[in-house]
Design a protein around this motif. Structure first.
Motif, PDB file in Angstrom:
ATOM      1  N   CYS A  11      -1.193 -10.955  77.337  1.00  0.00           N
ATOM      2  CA  CYS A  11      -2.639 -10.849  77.099  1.00  0.00           C
ATOM      3  C   CYS A  11      -3.357 -12.097  77.608  1.00  0.00           C
ATOM      4  N   ILE A  15      -6.229 -13.097  76.887  1.00  0.00           N
ATOM      5  CA  ILE A  15      -7.058 -13.732  75.848  1.00  0.00           C
ATOM      6  C   ILE A  15      -6.203 -14.527  74.860  1.00  0.00           C
ATOM      7  N   CYS A  16      -5.143 -13.905  74.328  1.00  0.00           N
ATOM      8  CA  CYS A  16      -4.419 -14.550  73.221  1.00  0.00           C
ATOM      9  C   CYS A  16      -2.957 -14.863  73.527  1.00  0.00           C
ATOM     10  N   CYS A  58      -3.864  -7.310  74.941  1.00  0.00           N
ATOM     11  CA  CYS A  58      -3.176  -6.689  73.806  1.00  0.00           C
ATOM     12  C   CYS A  58      -4.126  -5.690  73.134  1.00  0.00           C
ATOM     13  N   CYS A  64      -7.235  -7.472  71.564  1.00  0.00           N
ATOM     14  CA  CYS A  64      -8.234  -8.072  72.464  1.00  0.00           C
ATOM     15  C   CYS A  64      -8.845  -7.057  73.435  1.00  0.00           C
TER      16      CYS A  64
HETATM   17 ZN   LIG Z   1      -4.721 -10.464  72.869  1.00  0.00          ZN
END
Ligand SMILES: [Zn+2]
Length: 200
Positions: A154, A156-157, A192, A195
């Motif tokens: 992911c 983002i995370c 994910c 996100c």
């Molecule tokens: Zn994520």
């Protein structure tokens, strides 16, 4: 005593699926390369509308490549396979790249190749940026003997990602945004479930 008619052994169907950037092509090429090390003949096919890389090769994002045939219709795959010596079918492996971009007849082609005792390794995206199942991959998820679902990372995370977020000029695309947007910066990010923003 029960007797079994000697039956022609059918080919095994393997599917490698997942979102964009999950390493599908890398895994696809790794498995096919192993087969060629084992002295099996590998025939690889990809759809003509996949224009990434050179037309005559399957290339992964990390630059690995193997020669391939580009076909516009899935039935052409059978023409190539039929040119092979039937006696050698057990030594033949057919690889099909980006199965979601083939026409819907590809399932029939895959089953016919399997009927001839030829093993198949297939890769494809399982869902589009809207989160909907891709054609062909959806059927193969049911039909294949072996399914490997890969995860990306992911953006983002950093957790495992099984979705692809389409971004237009940096913002999540809407459900009905056209596939080709002239002049817009169109890109994709693995995300994910948490996100990923479902396109509305
Ligand atoms: Zn994520």
């Amino acid at each position: 005593m029960t007797t079994h008619e000697p039956k022609q052994r059918k080919g095994i169907i393997e599917l490698i699926c997942g979102p964009m950037f999950s390493g599908k092509t890398t895994e696809f090429l790794r498995r096919l390369r192993r087969k060629s090390f084992a002295n099996q003949k590998v025939l690889i096919f990809k759809p003509s509308l996949d224009t990434r890389g050179e037309q005559s090769k399957v290339m992964s994002h990390d630059g690995e490549e193997l020669p391939s045939f580009v076909v516009t219709e899935s039935s052409q795959i059978l023409d190539y396979v039929h040119k092979e010596d039937v006696e050698d079918h057990c030594r033949l492996v057919v690889g099909i790249d980006e199965v979601q971009f083939f026409d819907r007849n590809i399932m029939q082609v895959i089953l016919e190749i399997s009927e001839q005792g030829i093993n198949l390794i297939v890769d494809g995206l399982d869902k589009d940026f809207k989160g909907d199942a891709f054609q062909n991959t959806d059927q193969l998820l049911v039909e294949a003997d072996y399914v490997t679902k890969l995860q990306a990372v992911c953006t983002i995370c950093g957790r495992d990602a099984s979705f692809s977020q389409r971004l237009i000029n940096g913002a999540p695309a809407k459900k009905d945004d056209p596939i080709v947007l002239i002049g817009a910066q169109d890109s994709y990010q693995p995300r994910c479930r948490t996100c990923w923003i479902r396109p509305q």
